[in-house]
Structure formats: C-alpha cells, structure tokens
Write a protein that holds these residues in place. Structure first.
Motif, PDB file in Angstrom:
ATOM      1  N   VAL A  52       0.819  -1.212   0.000  1.00  0.00           N
ATOM      2  CA  VAL A  52       0.000   0.000   0.000  1.00  0.00           C
ATOM      3  C   VAL A  52       0.858   1.271   0.000  1.00  0.00           C
ATOM      4  CG1 VAL A  52      -1.835   1.232   1.192  1.00  0.00           C
ATOM      5  CG2 VAL A  52      -1.840  -1.254   1.135  1.00  0.00           C
ATOM      6  N   THR A  53       1.925   1.273   0.785  1.00  0.00           N
ATOM      7  CA  THR A  53       2.762   2.485   0.813  1.00  0.00           C
ATOM      8  C   THR A  53       3.468   2.674  -0.528  1.00  0.00           C
ATOM      9  OG1 THR A  53       4.531   1.201   1.830  1.00  0.00           O
ATOM     10  CG2 THR A  53       3.182   2.543   3.288  1.00  0.00           C
ATOM     11  N   ARG A  54       3.632   1.597  -1.289  1.00  0.00           N
ATOM     12  CA  ARG A  54       4.219   1.735  -2.608  1.00  0.00           C
ATOM     13  C   ARG A  54       3.226   2.357  -3.585  1.00  0.00           C
ATOM     14  NH1 ARG A  54       7.424  -3.660  -3.576  1.00  0.00           N
ATOM     15  NH2 ARG A  54       9.103  -2.991  -2.208  1.00  0.00           N
ATOM     16  N   GLU A  55       1.987   1.884  -3.460  1.00  0.00           N
ATOM     17  CA  GLU A  55       0.961   2.344  -4.388  1.00  0.00           C
ATOM     18  C   GLU A  55       0.431   3.730  -4.031  1.00  0.00           C
ATOM     19  OE1 GLU A  55      -2.844   0.209  -5.230  1.00  0.00           O
ATOM     20  OE2 GLU A  55      -1.401  -1.232  -6.029  1.00  0.00           O
ATOM     21  N   ALA A  56       0.218   3.926  -2.746  1.00  0.00           N
ATOM     22  CA  ALA A  56      -0.328   5.213  -2.294  1.00  0.00           C
ATOM     23  C   ALA A  56       0.487   5.713  -1.113  1.00  0.00           C
ATOM     24  CB  ALA A  56      -1.788   5.028  -1.879  1.00  0.00           C
ATOM     25  N   PRO A 107       1.874   7.576   1.875  1.00  0.00           N
ATOM     26  CA  PRO A 107       1.319   8.629   2.723  1.00  0.00           C
ATOM     27  C   PRO A 107       2.286   9.812   2.766  1.00  0.00           C
ATOM     28  CG  PRO A 107       2.217   6.873   4.073  1.00  0.00           C
ATOM     29  CD  PRO A 107       2.377   6.433   2.656  1.00  0.00           C
ATOM     30  N   TYR A 153      -0.333   3.891   9.123  1.00  0.00           N
ATOM     31  CA  TYR A 153      -0.718   4.491   7.837  1.00  0.00           C
ATOM     32  C   TYR A 153      -1.531   5.761   8.068  1.00  0.00           C
ATOM     33  CZ  TYR A 153      -2.017   4.610   2.896  1.00  0.00           C
ATOM     34  OH  TYR A 153      -2.164   4.977   1.582  1.00  0.00           O
ATOM     35  N   GLY A 202      -2.065   8.822   5.645  1.00  0.00           N
ATOM     36  CA  GLY A 202      -2.596   8.094   4.492  1.00  0.00           C
ATOM     37  C   GLY A 202      -4.108   8.184   4.396  1.00  0.00           C
ATOM     38  N   GLU A 203      -4.621   7.811   3.205  1.00  0.00           N
ATOM     39  CA  GLU A 203      -6.074   7.901   2.990  1.00  0.00           C
ATOM     40  C   GLU A 203      -6.798   6.767   3.724  1.00  0.00           C
ATOM     41  OE1 GLU A 203      -6.548   7.566  -1.250  1.00  0.00           O
ATOM     42  OE2 GLU A 203      -4.686   8.712  -1.490  1.00  0.00           O
ATOM     43  N   SER A 259      -9.499   5.378   2.949  1.00  0.00           N
ATOM     44  CA  SER A 259     -10.113   4.397   2.053  1.00  0.00           C
ATOM     45  C   SER A 259      -9.187   3.215   1.792  1.00  0.00           C
ATOM     46  CB  SER A 259     -10.460   5.075   0.731  1.00  0.00           C
ATOM     47  OG  SER A 259      -9.277   5.555   0.130  1.00  0.00           O
ATOM     48  N   ARG A 260      -7.895   3.392   2.023  1.00  0.00           N
ATOM     49  CA  ARG A 260      -6.928   2.324   1.769  1.00  0.00           C
ATOM     50  C   ARG A 260      -6.818   1.331   2.916  1.00  0.00           C
ATOM     51  NH1 ARG A 260      -4.336   1.972  -3.375  1.00  0.00           N
ATOM     52  NH2 ARG A 260      -4.761   3.980  -4.340  1.00  0.00           N
TER      53      ARG A 260
END
Ligand SMILES: *[C@@H]1O[C@H](CO)[C@@H](O)[C@H](O)[C@H]1NC(C)=O
Ligand SMILES: *[C@@H]1O[C@H](CO)[C@@H](O)[C@H](O)[C@H]1NC(C)=O
Ligand SMILES: *[C@@H]1O[C@H](CO)[C@@H](O)[C@H](O)[C@H]1NC(C)=O
Ligand SMILES: *[C@@H]1O[C@H](CO)[C@@H](O)[C@H](O)[C@H]1NC(C)=O
Ligand SMILES: *[C@@H]1O[C@H](CO)[C@@H](O)[C@H](O)[C@H]1NC(C)=O
Ligand SMILES: *[C@@H]1O[C@H](CO)[C@@H](O)[C@H](O)[C@H]1NC(C)=O
Ligand SMILES: *[C@@H]1O[C@H](CO)[C@@H](O)[C@H](O)[C@H]1NC(C)=O
Ligand SMILES: *[C@@H]1O[C@H](CO)[C@@H](O)[C@H](O)[C@H]1NC(C)=O
Ligand SMILES: *[C@@H]1O[C@H](CO)[C@@H](O)[C@H](O)[C@H]1NC(C)=O
Ligand SMILES: *[C@@H]1O[C@H](CO)[C@@H](O)[C@H](O)[C@H]1NC(C)=O
Ligand SMILES: *[C@@H]1O[C@H](CO)[C@@H](O)[C@H](O)[C@H]1NC(C)=O
Ligand SMILES: *[C@@H]1O[C@H](CO)[C@@H](O)[C@H](O)[C@H]1NC(C)=O
Length: 712
Positions: free
Chosen positions: A309-313, A315, A492, A497-498, A500-501
C-alpha cells in the motif's frame, strides 16, 4: 668383603624395584581418574558496569568439588554444614534454582560451584532472574525528572524478578543442557557418592571440575583502564573486557539517503520501533519469546502488510521502522541512535520525528485488551498531549472491524521499560507503547531461559513435519497478525494516508506463523534459508544456520564471536525480502553496485540471496535491492570514553580463556597423602642408592672387571 658389598648393592636394587612396584600398583589405583569431558555446558559469565561486577567465575585452574545432587532440604544441610567432604559441587534441578537456595550457597565456603540441570519439569509458576524494575537507572524517570515515578515507585513492572542475574557469585555456575550427559553425571553420583543409611559415602568419590575464569574484575572503569594501560605499554596487548555491542536494523517506507547526515528538510517521520534482544542468567541463553520475539514478529508482519500500500499510495509522512539491539542492558541501541540524532550523525534528526509507536511485550494478550501506554510527564505539555490523544484516536479507529480491544492505563501511570523513554529523555515526542499488560508484566518468565515458545503457547500438533510446522497457523500467530494489522493501519493513518486504503492493509497470519517458527523453534528452515546468502546456508555446524532459534543475547559483535548467528542478521535479511525488489544484477554487481550506473548505494543496500529451492533441490541465487540498513548499537559511553557514565549503558563482558566442565573420581585425602609419602620415601631411597653406588662405583665396577684376573 667385596662379595659382601656386592650382595648389599644387589639387595638395594631389589628393594628399589620392590618399592617402585608397590608405588606403581598403589598409584594406578589412584590414577583411575578417568576424566569425562562434559559437552553442551553453558556458563554464567561475568559482566561489568560502571560500578559493579555481576555473574560468576572459577579460579584460574578451575574449581573442583565432590558432587552432590540437591534433591531435598536435607541435602542443603548436608552441603552447607554436615557433609564430611567439602567443598561440594552442587547439581540441582530447575526446581531448586531460585534465589533463596542460591543466596544460601553464595555465602558458603563449602560450595565449589553449581551445575543446573535445565529441564521444564518442576518449573515454578514464575521465575525471572531479572530485577523487579528493569533498566531503572537509565530510563526516563529519575531523581531529576519526575522523582515520584522513578524506581518503579508507581508500578513494579516485573514483580517476580528475583535479581539473580545481577548477583556476583565467586564460584562457577553452569547449565547442563544435554539429557544424556546428565545421566552420566547421575550414574557417577549414584555409584560413588550416595549416602548409605545417612552415613557418609566412602572414597573414591565422584567429583566435578568447572573452568570459567574471568579476566576482568571490579567494574568497567577498572577494566577499561587496565586494558588501555596494556595497549599503551605492551607489544602484545591483552584485552580484558569488551563493550556489549551489535547493530540496530532500520528501514523506511520512503528510502532515505544514508550518506546524508543530520536534519532532512521537509521530512517528517513516524517511528515504529521494537527491541531485538533479551538475556537470562546463563550466557547466550535467551529465548526471549514474549519479551522480544512477540514484538519483532509483529513489527515485521506490520511492515509486510504496509509495503504494497505504501508503494501504491505513499502517505505524506515517512514511516521509519527500527529494531533496537542491547535494550536489555540499559538501552544500548536506542540511546546510541538518539545520541547520533542529537549529534547530526544519523540520516534524520530528532526534529524530523513526528511521533513514535513502540511495540512492547504483546504475546500474552489471550483475548484481553491491548494497552496503550503513554508518558504522563510530557503530556503535561498540552501540544504533546493533543498529539498523543490524536495518535490514540488513530489506533482506536484502526481497531474497527478487528477483534482487538484497546484500553489505556490510568493517566498518571509512567511508561513501562521501553526504547521510547530514551527518545523522551532527549525531546518531548508524542508517542505510545503497546503492550499486553496494564500494570505489571503478564510475562512470568521475563528475561529467563523459560521465556520460550511454550510460554507464548506456540505449540504444534504432534506428527507435523518441520515444513508443516513452519506454515502452521497457531492461535498465537492469528492473534499477533491481528495486532500487526492494527499497528499497520494505525501507522498508515498516523502518516496521513487515505482512510479508504485501510481495508487493503492486512497482515498475513501465514507470515506471522513462519516468523514465529523461525524465531522460536528452528531458524534452519526452508524459508529462512531462501532469504540468506548462499554461502551461509551451505556451511556446517558453526554457521548462522545451526539448529534451534537465533541468538538474542547482544554479545560482542561479529569480530569476536565469528559468524553472526544473532537475530540482527535474520531481521536484516527478512526485511530485505519483505521490502525489497528483485534485480537482474549479477553476483559481482550485487556486491559492488556502485559500478552499475543505474543503481544507488545512497538509498539502497544490495543483498545476494539464495532464493527458494526448486523441485530438483537447486536454488537460483539473485540480488535484492532494499532500503534496509544497519546502524551501530554500542553505548555512547565508550565513544565518549566515559566508562563511569550514569546516562549511558556501561555494560562490558569479561574475556576468558576456557569454559570447560569434567567429572572424575577422587581418592581420599589419606590415600593421596600415603601415595605422596611413599613417593617421597622412594625418592630419598633412590637418592641414597645412587649416592652409594656412585661413591663406590670405582670399586664395584672395577672389581667386576678385575674378577677373572684376581681369581688366578
Ligand atoms: C563430549 O565430546 C567428546 C568428543 O566429541 C566425547 O569424547 C565425549 O564422550 C563427550 N562427553 C560426553 C559426556 O558425552
Ligand atoms: C526455592 O526452592 C526450594 C526447593 O524447591 C523451595 O523449597 C523454596 O520454597 C523456593 N524458594 C522460593 C523463594 O521460591
Ligand atoms: C512514591 O509515590 C508516592 C505517591 O504515590 C509519593 O508520596 C512518594 O513520595 C514517592 N516516593 C518517592 C521516593 O518519590
Ligand atoms: C551496576 O549494576 C549494579 C547491579 O545491578 C547496580 O546495583 C548498579 O546500580 C549499576 N550501576 C550503575 C551505574 O548503573
Ligand atoms: C541420547 O542417547 C540416546 C540413546 O543412546 C540417543 O538416541 C539420543 O540421540 C541421545 N541424545 C543426545 C542429545 O545425544
Ligand atoms: C540400611 O538400614 C536398614 C534398616 O535400618 C537395613 O535393613 C539395611 O540393610 C541398611 N543398608 C545398608 C546398606 O546398610
Ligand atoms: C546523498 O547525500 C550525499 C551527501 O549529502 C550527496 O553527496 C549525494 O549526492 C546524495 N545522493 C543522492 C542520490 O542524492
Ligand atoms: C494454548 O493454545 C491452545 C491451542 O492452540 C489452546 O487450546 C489453549 O487454550 C491455549 N492456552 C492459553 C493459556 O492460551
Ligand atoms: C483494495 O481493496 C479493494 C476492496 O476492498 C479492492 O477492490 C482493491 O483492488 C484493493 N487494492 C489493492 C491494491 O489490493
Ligand atoms: C522473498 O522470498 C520469497 C520466498 O523465498 C521469494 O519468492 C521472493 O522472490 C522474495 N522476494 C524478494 C524481494 O526477495
Ligand atoms: C537489467 O535490466 C535493465 C532494465 O530493467 C537492463 O537495462 C539491464 O541491461 C539489465 N541488466 C542485465 C545484466 O541483464
Ligand atoms: C532444476 O530445475 C530448474 C527449474 O526448476 C532448472 O532450470 C535447472 O536446470 C534444474 N537443474 C538441474 C541440475 O536439473
């Protein structure tokens, strides 16, 4: 006349031969000293701090005593007062190895040493040789900062601590780990030393000799001064003690330039931390399951859950994961990192730190609450308090949909022993420590050799092969995976971070199961082998992949102990696997990536790893690029040459030459005396004879030659 002399000299020779023969026979019965070397013994060794020495040692030539097995209270009286053959070497089962028994022996000259048979039968309901207030002198609370909270005044964290690990014994204490050898010792004892109807056993008796002479004495100040002197004036300097040291391991979701030191502009990091080490009474015997492994495993699983997740989105804030070494010895790893941050000698500084979340002991939750500990002193500052409340809010909302209940201790309760305390000593950083306990530890075997897989209820159904055990998801694995999911989601959110993730962040219980198996049961398993470099997986017994769990005692670093089998190396390579990416570099490029212009050593480390074994048993090694780093974990006291420091850890380990144990039979003192007496008599006699013969030599030998002539 000559005949007469001849006769006397012949008789003398006869007598001499007879005496020699007698001595030979006598001494051969004494010489039944068949030594049996004992293998697999573990000593208690000497450690030193600024003011004290602790641990155990033998005299330089080893300590010897008549074996006595401690099985009842009356054995203790026999050893300490009535037994006729002191000094005794005391063999005891685990059940007797407690403070009251050890302290009675400590002060007795009739005890030559102690050997503890390690087994879990008869193990007491609780046993912790640590102190009741771990790291009490080097934490956050002291005479100068919140004295009302210092020295565990509010909360005694480890109430079962009996302090044995911090006593100084003047005799050797060994642990016997091998069942079969214990049988050899028992047999020797039963054959020779058993009391018959309460009367003393007769010689020859079974005795034991333990060697564990320590070179360092008094304290670290003395030892380092002597070592420095030696270094200055001797061509062959001898080191007497070494600072405890190893490495911290760290990584971050956004790679940091490790060549750049000090403050990083526009960088705000959330630190997620746990400790890497543990200890016990005996050297290098620290399974540290609940004390340490529960935290390591949870943080690794957290990282595994976060990475995709941290790779894709990514924070907005960076998340900095760190594993501290040497925390059991007055916070060696964390105090060094904070020190480096203050000196602008680290990739970030304290002003880059936004907040901190530490994972403490969390292996014994058993369906109960997870506790969020915070520091009441820094929370008196309202802005810090707001941030702490915000962090708590994030953790609470991360728990939505998970089966983890959260709770917080009363507002005035201080932090439990934790690395976070060392950060708070330097700066008021908002943060929390997660633990499975509210007040005192749930762990009844804290820093003892019994804090093992069983203590954390990590057990496997019978008849599973090692490969099946590796992936078997115990209840504990599922429970820790829940906590890891919670921590990952909290981090996160804390990093901005969002929301929604969040549902995409879930820790994998299978990874947790594999980690628990590797750290608690068997490091030499197919998964760990695939993560390590090919050369270490091929070596024999002494390699880092010897049987059993990794080493959690901090030790003295790779320089002295040869191959590092310490937990540090494992965490480093597991992190590389969980956070890295596979490259197409060759082995030589991997070892020297600066020659490849697309690669960047400032941001990444490169690891040449074995890779999973294929069906036909061969493996295809490859190169992994990951932002995983080591940083030295050695107390700043040694850099500052302040060996008497009160602020930093001063623990050193003494050097020694040999650690050895053996058993043999001893004859009685009288018999030994007789042997000696006869020996001396023979010596005197032979001197006399030699004198006689040599003084009459001319006569004797010439007469022999002259005999034929004179008869004519
Ligand atoms: C210890 O090891 C040595 C050599 O490997 C062996 O000769 C000896 O019998 C062992 N001792 C015991 C008690 O098994
Ligand atoms: C220590 O062990 C002995 C023998 O097992 C036992 O009698 C005694 O109660 C123990 N002492 C403590 C403080 O546990
Ligand atoms: C310990 O705490 C109590 C209050 O809980 C306080 O009255 C006492 O002074 C404290 N002791 C020390 C040595 O600070
Ligand atoms: C050194 O260790 C001893 C034994 O645990 C302890 O009493 C003492 O306070 C320690 N000294 C320092 C300076 O921490
Ligand atoms: C102990 O002895 C038994 C039988 O002699 C053997 O099977 C076993 O492997 C031995 N155990 C160890 C730890 O040497
Ligand atoms: C020990 O004492 C018992 C009874 O007092 C006696 O029957 C037995 O023979 C004694 N054993 C030895 C070895 O003397
Ligand atoms: C990393 O930092 C060093 C020192 O500030 C600098 O020389 C180097 O160019 C930086 N590396 C990259 C890739 O930015
Ligand atoms: C230990 O684990 C077993 C099965 O995994 C479970 O039945 C038992 O209740 C657990 N014990 C504790 C004390 O949690
Ligand atoms: C995240 O979860 C949603 C549904 O919960 C799913 O549709 C989406 O593919 C997931 N994304 C990733 C990257 O796994
Ligand atoms: C991590 O380990 C697994 C299993 O050995 C392997 O399949 C995977 O390629 C590794 N990933 C990296 C980045 O090393
Ligand atoms: C590795 O892959 C890169 C592209 O991803 C390519 O440019 C490079 O030539 C490859 N190197 C080797 C040794 O195959
Ligand atoms: C082993 O299997 C791999 C593919 O799984 C293959 O590339 C390799 O050549 C095989 N090696 C041998 C020695 O058969």
């Amino acid at each position: 006349m000559r005949k007469m002399e001849h006769l006397i000299s012949i008789n003398c020779v006869k007598l001499l031969i007879a005496t020699l023969f007698y001595t030979c026979v006598l001494s051969s019965s004494v010489e039944q000293k068949i030594y049996v070397e004992l293998n697999n013994t573990v000593p208690c060794v000497r450690l030193l701090n600024a003011t004290h020495q602790i641990g155990c040692q033998s005299s330089i030539s080893g300590d010897t005593g008549v074996l006595h097995v401690l099985e009842t209270e009356s054995d203790l009286d026999w050893i300490l007062s009535s037994g006729p053959h002191p000094p005794y070497m005391v063999i005891m089962e685990t059940a007797f190895f407690n403070r009251s028994v050890m302290m009675r022996m400590k002060n007795s000259p009739r005890v030559a040493g102690v050997a503890v048979i390690v087994s879990k039968t008869g193990l007491a309901d609780h046993f912790s040789p640590h102190t009741t207030c771990p790291n009490q002198n080097t934490g956050l609370y002291s005479e100068n900062n919140a004295p009302e909270l210092a020295n565990c005044n509010m909360t005694v964290w480890n109430p079962f601590g009996n302090g044995l690990s911090y006593e100084d014994f003047s005799f050797p204490v060994f642990a016997l780990k091998d069942e079969n050898q214990t049988q050899v010792i028992r047999k020797c004892y039963e054959d020779h030393n058993l009391r018959v109807n309460g009367s003393a056993p007769r010689y020859p008796l079974c005795a034991m000799q333990l060697f564990s002479h320590m070179h360092a004495v008094t304290d670290t100040v003395t030892c380092m001064r002597r070592t420095d002197l030696q270094n200055r004036f001797s061509i062959n300097p001898e080191v007497l003690c070494d600072p405890l040291s190893d490495f911290n391991v760290w990584t971050s979701t956004r790679p940091l330039n490790s060549s750049a030191k000090g403050h990083v502009a526009d960088e705000s990091v959330v630190i997620a931390a746990t400790r890497l080490d543990g200890r016990s009474f005996f050297w290098e015997q620290a399974p540290a399951a609940e004390g340490t492994v529960s935290g390591i495993v949870t943080l690794l699983a957290t990282i595994q859950a976060l990475y995709p997740v941290t790779r894709e989105a990514p924070p907005p804030r960076n998340i900095f994961f760190t594993f501290f070494q040497g925390e059991a010895f007055d916070y060696i790893g964390s105090s060094k990192m904070v020190y480096d941050m203050e000196k602008n000698d680290f990739v970030i500084d304290l002003n880059n730190v936004h907040s901190m979340l530490e994972i403490g002991q969390i292996g014994l939750r058993r369906g109960q609450s997870l506790w969020m500990h915070s520091d009441p002193v820094s929370r008196r500052n309202t802005s810090v308090d707001t941030e702490v409340l915000n962090l708590m809010k994030n953790v609470n909302s991360a728990a939505a949909g998970l089966s983890v209940k959260l709770d917080q201790p009363s507002f005035s309760q201080p932090l439990p022993p934790s690395s976070f305390q060392r950060f708070l000593r330097a700066k008021q950083i908002p943060g929390l420590v997660l633990a499975d306990h509210n007040t005192s530890f749930n762990n009844r075997y804290y820093e003892s050799m019994y804090d093992d897989a069983e203590n954390m209820n990590v057990t496997y159904p019978p008849n599973l092969s090692p490969d099946e055990q590796l992936v078997y998801e115990t209840e504990e694995a599922k429970s820790l995976a829940e906590v890891a999911t919670l921590v990952a989601r909290s981090l996160y959110m804390q990093a901005g971070g969002e929301n929604s993730r969040l549902s995409n962040i879930t820790a994998d219980p299978k990874i947790v199961a594999q980690l628990l198996y590797g750290f608690l049961v068997q490091k030499n398993n197919s998964w760990f082998r695939s993560l390590l470099p090919p050369e270490v997986t091929k070596k024999g017994d002494n390699s880092i992949l010897s049987s059993g769990p990794p080493q959690f005692y901090i030790g003295l670093g790779p320089r002295i102990h040869g191959p590092v089998h310490s937990v540090t190396r494992f965490v480093q390579y597991i992190l590389a696997n969980l956070t890295g990416s596979v490259t197409n570099l060759t082995e030589s490029q991997c070892q020297n990536p600066s020659e490849v212009n697309t690669e960047n050593k400032d941001f990444f480390s490169y690891f040449w790893v074995s890779g999973p074994a294929s069906v036909n048993g061969t493996e295809e090694p490859f190169c992994v690029q990951a932002s995983v780093r080591l940083s030295k974990a050695v107390s700043p006291a040694f850099e500052l040459l302040q060996y008497g420091s009160r602020d930093y850890s001063t623990w050193t380990e003494s050097r020694w030459k040999s650690i050895r144990a053996r058993i043999f039979l001893v004859a009685s003192r009288e018999l030994e005396m007789l042997t000696l007496g006869v020996g001396v008599a023979v010596l005197l006699l032979s001197l006399l004879v030699t004198y006689f013969i040599s003084s009459k030599a001319e006569l004797l030998f010439s007469s022999a030659r002259e005999t034929p002539t004179t008869t004519y």
